[in-house]
Write a protein that holds these residues in place. Structure first.
Motif, PDB file in Angstrom:
ATOM      1  N   TYR A 132       0.816  -1.217   0.000  1.00 26.75           N
ATOM      2  CA  TYR A 132       0.000   0.000   0.000  1.00 26.75           C
ATOM      3  C   TYR A 132       0.847   1.264   0.000  1.00 26.75           C
ATOM      4  O   TYR A 132       0.400   2.312  -0.485  1.00 26.75           O
ATOM      5  N   ASP A 133       2.072   1.206   0.506  1.00 32.56           N
ATOM      6  CA  ASP A 133       2.981   2.359   0.387  1.00 32.56           C
ATOM      7  C   ASP A 133       3.059   2.832  -1.057  1.00 32.56           C
ATOM      8  O   ASP A 133       3.107   4.039  -1.337  1.00 32.56           O
ATOM      9  N   GLY A 134       3.127   1.864  -1.985  1.00 30.99           N
ATOM     10  CA  GLY A 134       3.311   2.193  -3.387  1.00 30.99           C
ATOM     11  C   GLY A 134       2.106   2.823  -4.044  1.00 30.99           C
ATOM     12  O   GLY A 134       2.192   3.273  -5.195  1.00 30.99           O
ATOM     13  N   CYS A 135       0.964   2.867  -3.343  1.00 30.07           N
ATOM     14  CA  CYS A 135      -0.231   3.538  -3.860  1.00 30.07           C
ATOM     15  C   CYS A 135      -0.170   5.041  -3.632  1.00 30.07           C
ATOM     16  O   CYS A 135      -1.040   5.769  -4.119  1.00 30.07           O
ATOM     17  N   PHE A 136       0.824   5.498  -2.891  1.00 30.42           N
ATOM     18  CA  PHE A 136       0.965   6.908  -2.566  1.00 30.42           C
ATOM     19  C   PHE A 136       2.156   7.476  -3.341  1.00 30.42           C
ATOM     20  O   PHE A 136       3.307   7.104  -3.084  1.00 30.42           O
ATOM     21  N   PRO A 137       1.910   8.394  -4.284  1.00 30.54           N
ATOM     22  CA  PRO A 137       3.032   8.955  -5.051  1.00 30.54           C
ATOM     23  C   PRO A 137       4.124   9.541  -4.172  1.00 30.54           C
ATOM     24  O   PRO A 137       5.311   9.470  -4.518  1.00 30.54           O
ATOM     25  N   GLU A 138       3.727  10.083  -3.016  1.00 31.56           N
ATOM     26  CA  GLU A 138       4.709  10.722  -2.142  1.00 31.56           C
ATOM     27  C   GLU A 138       5.735   9.730  -1.609  1.00 31.56           C
ATOM     28  O   GLU A 138       6.871  10.110  -1.319  1.00 31.56           O
TER      29      GLU A 138
END
Length: 284
Positions: free
Chosen positions: A162-168
């Motif tokens: 899920y980290d990778g779902c956030f562009p930041e």
């Protein structure tokens, strides 16, 4: 951001596989076999799925935390003897291994972790997942920092699912100088569109390679969809797995491709210090 690129190529492997819920010793042994397969194809960095050592199976994780967790000491070191086959595989293959686990910290926190076995067989905590998804919040505590692995002169940012779902999150890795972003993951069947979009986008957003490992198989509602992949810095798949079946996807990260992409697509260099703000509202 570090302006340089590595001097030599790096061969990596993204793995998709089906662990057995709760069987840390058996899953570690299976992971060792997968590492040897990857190393036999030249891989020097091997990424396995999220929570692979215990399996991403919340009922088992809730029922047996003592049996599914991996203890880490205050320095982040891991001494659990169940992982000895993985230590031996990393050492004999000369490979760095990133593998998902449920980590138990000395202060009692339980995190979704990326453990790292280095080329000498030493295992330690690499990174704790920062963005917890859904019911993960009932079982785990979010991590509080990012992390970057240094392998030869490659800088490899760490993220988990899920980290990778956030562009930041990917951008923070790139701004720390990452040449590639490693993402152990667990995508459920039915999420194929998002699975294939997010990590290609993180690659293109940040002109960096992405190594995406994923669980596969299992029983509903915890059935996973494979599709492990390695993406180039424009988001094109260098290797991709099917939606079913175990696979070891091997690809070589070419520093010349990284340099050429960053020269042609200079988003990182052109990014404004105040990108995105301040903003004004315009009445129409």
């Amino acid at each position: 951001m570090t302006p340089t690129v590595p001097a030599a190529s790096l061969t990596v492997a993204a793995v998709q596989a089906t662990p057995t819920p709760g069987d840390v010793a058996g899953n570690a042994s299976a992971a060792a076999d997968l590492v040897r397969q990857a190393a036999g194809q030249g891989a020097r960095v091997v990424v396995l799925p999220e929570l692979y050592l215990c399996a991403y199976h919340p009922p088992t994780l809730a029922a047996d935390p003592s049996g599914t967790d991996i203890a880490v000491d205050p320095t982040g070191a891991v001494a659990d003897p169940r992982l000895d086959p993985l230590r031996d595989a990393a050492r004999t293959a000369g490979a760095t291994v990133v593998v998902g686990a449920a980590a138990r910290h000395p202060d009692g926190r339980r995190t979704i972790a990326a453990l790292v076995a280095d080329r000498t067989g030493v295992i330690r905590l690499g990174y704790d997942k920062q963005q917890l998804w859904g019911s993960e919040r009932d079982l785990f505590t979010p991590g509080g920092r990012g992390a970057t692995l240094l392998v030869d002169d490659w800088r490899l940012g760490l993220g988990i699912c899920y980290d990778g779902c956030f562009p930041e999150h990917g951008r923070a890795a790139a701004l720390d100088g990452a040449h590639a972003y490693l993402c152990p993951s667990g995508y459920l069947a039915g999420s194929e569109h998002r699975r294939d979009l997010y990590y290609a986008a993180r690659a293109l957003d940040n002109t960096m390679f992405v190594v995406f490992a994923n669980a596969v198989g299992g029983d509903d509602p915890w059935r996973f969809n494979g599709g492990a992949a390695v993406y180039d810095p424009q988001g094109r798949a260098l290797a991709r797995g099917a939606d079913e079946g175990t696979a070891v996807l091997v690809a070589t990260l070419d520093p010349a491709v990284l340099a050429a992409t960053r020269e042609a697509h200079s988003m990182l260099a052109d990014r404004l210090p105040s990108q995105g703000g301040p903003r004004v509202s315009i009445n129409c």
